[in-house]
Scaffold this active site. Structure first.
Site, short mmCIF file in Angstrom:
data_model
loop_
_atom_site.label_atom_id
_atom_site.label_comp_id
_atom_site.label_asym_id
_atom_site.label_seq_id
_atom_site.Cartn_x
_atom_site.Cartn_y
_atom_site.Cartn_z
N TYR A 148 0.85 -1.20 0.00
CA TYR A 148 0.00 0.00 0.00
C TYR A 148 0.89 1.25 0.00
O TYR A 148 0.70 2.15 -0.81
CB TYR A 148 -0.89 -0.03 1.24
N ASP A 149 1.87 1.25 0.92
CA ASP A 149 2.71 2.45 1.08
C ASP A 149 3.43 2.78 -0.22
O ASP A 149 3.44 3.93 -0.68
CB ASP A 149 3.75 2.22 2.19
N ARG A 189 -10.06 -2.39 10.82
CA ARG A 189 -9.40 -1.25 11.46
C ARG A 189 -9.83 -1.14 12.91
O ARG A 189 -10.85 -1.70 13.34
CB ARG A 189 -9.75 0.03 10.71
N ASN A 193 -13.54 -2.30 14.56
CA ASN A 193 -13.35 -3.45 15.46
C ASN A 193 -13.80 -3.10 16.87
O ASN A 193 -14.60 -3.82 17.48
CB ASN A 193 -11.87 -3.86 15.52
N GLY A 210 -0.77 -1.19 23.12
CA GLY A 210 -1.73 -0.11 22.89
C GLY A 210 -1.13 1.28 23.05
O GLY A 210 -1.86 2.28 23.05
N GLN A 212 0.83 2.66 20.92
CA GLN A 212 0.92 3.32 19.60
C GLN A 212 -0.23 4.31 19.45
O GLN A 212 -1.33 4.06 19.96
CB GLN A 212 0.94 2.28 18.45
N ARG A 214 -2.77 7.12 17.20
CA ARG A 214 -3.40 7.52 15.95
C ARG A 214 -4.19 8.79 16.22
O ARG A 214 -4.47 9.14 17.37
CB ARG A 214 -4.34 6.44 15.41
N ARG A 278 1.32 8.52 14.97
CA ARG A 278 0.83 9.17 13.75
C ARG A 278 0.00 10.39 14.14
O ARG A 278 -0.94 10.29 14.91
CB ARG A 278 -0.01 8.21 12.91
N1 UDP Z 1 -5.46 -1.98 16.24
C1 UDP Z 1 -5.78 -2.59 17.42
N2 UDP Z 1 -6.82 -3.47 17.44
C2 UDP Z 1 -7.57 -3.75 16.36
C3 UDP Z 1 -7.26 -3.11 15.15
C4 UDP Z 1 -6.20 -2.23 15.12
O1 UDP Z 1 -5.12 -2.36 18.46
O2 UDP Z 1 -8.51 -4.56 16.49
C5 UDP Z 1 -4.34 -1.03 16.22
C6 UDP Z 1 -3.34 -1.23 15.08
O3 UDP Z 1 -2.33 -2.14 15.46
C7 UDP Z 1 -2.83 0.18 14.89
C8 UDP Z 1 -4.00 1.05 15.25
O4 UDP Z 1 -4.89 0.25 16.01
O5 UDP Z 1 -1.77 0.45 15.78
C9 UDP Z 1 -4.76 1.59 14.04
O6 UDP Z 1 -4.97 0.50 13.18
P1 UDP Z 1 -5.91 0.58 11.92
O7 UDP Z 1 -6.01 -0.80 11.38
O8 UDP Z 1 -7.16 1.27 12.28
O9 UDP Z 1 -5.17 1.48 10.86
P2 UDP Z 1 -3.69 2.03 10.63
O10 UDP Z 1 -3.68 3.35 11.29
O11 UDP Z 1 -2.69 1.10 11.27
O12 UDP Z 1 -3.54 2.09 9.18
#
Ligand code: UDP
Length: 325
Positions: A148-149, A189, A193, A210, A212, A214, A278
């Site tokens: 994708y990237d 995502r 989820n 957890g 990380q 966003r 991010r």
């Molecule tokens: N994530 C999570 N549990 C889930 C789905 C995602 O902890 O059931 C985490 C994932 O590892 C990432 C963040 O949530 O760090 C956002 O993931 P997402 O798939 O929404 O999109 P991304 O920002 O990684 O493209």
């Protein structure tokens, strides 16, 4: 430039379908092209019968022809969630490369403005935080997210090559995490989820510890920014996203609280190359487009949770069709 008639590739997807609605509301004619790999007819079925709306089920990696004049092409076709692009790695690479080539070729042939849907994933697992457009990124080209990237990085390069070489009038939006109605329940995502798990009383699956982060942008803010970018004269890439950053574990707790759920949390392994942080730097969008997001995460979740409630109950209510082969 007057924009009367637009082509939206991926217009049956989550963001593409909201864009389609916006352009129709603003009196444009919209042609949607989508191969329905990850998009869905349900997202656009309310538009059939509208004389200013046309739909073609077509794979944009093949030659594209659109009858009549097109003023702008918005290239949104692509799997976009990590689960999807890992399930369809070759389709993802093809739509970012061949699909972007076809869409740019059509823009050149009909003198249309071209807007590429790019992504915060071009920054990979970023070493600069928050991420300004000037940051070149930290991408693993051969990792599972590389499909994708790198497809989007190639698409950006091709877009600017068409701009520089052929004078195509181009725009590039780098989209950060976006949410809202019409997200697929099972796109994998974090937001769908967590909301579905919380509504069903199941544990929320936090990947890694957890920590990380966003930043989640409501789709209404995003499409307003895209509308502004398309009509601006800004050729350089522009970040669009909500800078309100949150660790994923706190986000999971927020979802539990807002859904009044009794769910707990469960930790699963962190996926490969999962970005640790991010957050968009939106200085450019603010100054060049006079844009900044208006919907807070709390407000956005409050208005999005009912969508997931009804989508979940529709799934539960769908009777099994025993005649299907
Ligand atoms: N994530 C999570 N549990 C889930 C789905 C995602 O902890 O059931 C985490 C994932 O590892 C990432 C963040 O949530 O760090 C956002 O993931 P997402 O798939 O929404 O999109 P991304 O920002 O990684 O493209």
């Amino acid at each position: 430039m007057t924009i009367n008639r637009v082509l939206i590739t991926g217009g049956a997807g989550f963001i593409g379908s909201h864009l389609t609605d916006l352009f129709l509301e603003r009196d444009c004619h919209v042609v949607v092209m989508d191969n329905l790999l990850t998009g869905s007819i349900q997202n656009i079925e309310h538009l059939f019968g509208n004389p200013r709306f046309q739909f073609f089920k077509h794979d944009v990696t093949e030659f594209i022809h659109v009858p009549e004049k097109i003023d702008a092409i918005l290239h949104f076709a692509s799997p976009a969630s990590p689960i999807d692009y890992q399930e369809y790695p070759i389709q993802t690479l093809k739509v970012g490369s061949l699909g972007t080539h076809k869409a740019l070729g059509l823009a050149k042939a009909c003198g249309a403005r071209f807007l590429l849907a790019s992504t915060s994933e071009v920054y990979g697992d970023p070493l600069v935080h928050p991420q300004p457009e000037s940051y070149w990124g930290n991408v693993n080209p051969i990792g599972v997210r590389g499909v994708y990237d790198e497809a989007k990085r190639f698409a950006e390069a091709l877009t600017l090559a068409y701009h520089r070489t052929h004078g195509v009038d181009t725009r590039i939006v780098r989209i950060f995490n976006t949410y809202g109605p019409r997200m697929r329940l099972n796109d994998g995502r974090a937001l769908p989820n967590f909301i579905c798990q919380a509504l069903k009383g199941e544990p929320l699956t936090v990947f890694g510890d957890g920590s990380q982060t966003r930043s989640f942008c409501h789709v209404s803010d995003l499409i307003d920014g895209i509308w502004r970018l398309l009509r601006s004269d800004v050729v350089e890439p522009v970040n669009l996203g909500n800078p309100d950053e949150i660790p994923i574990i706190d986000f999971a707790r927020e979802v539990i609280s807002m859904t009044n759920s009794n769910s707990g949390l469960t930790n699963l392994p962190l996926p490969e190359d999962d970005p640790k942080v991010r957050q968009p730097d939106i200085t450019l969008a603010k100054s060049l487009l006079d844009w900044s997001p208006k919907v807070s995460l709390e407000e956005g979740l409050r208005s999005t949770i009912p969508y997931f409630e009804s989508a979940l109950s529709a799934v539960e209510e769908t009777p099994v069709n025993f005649t299907e082969s």
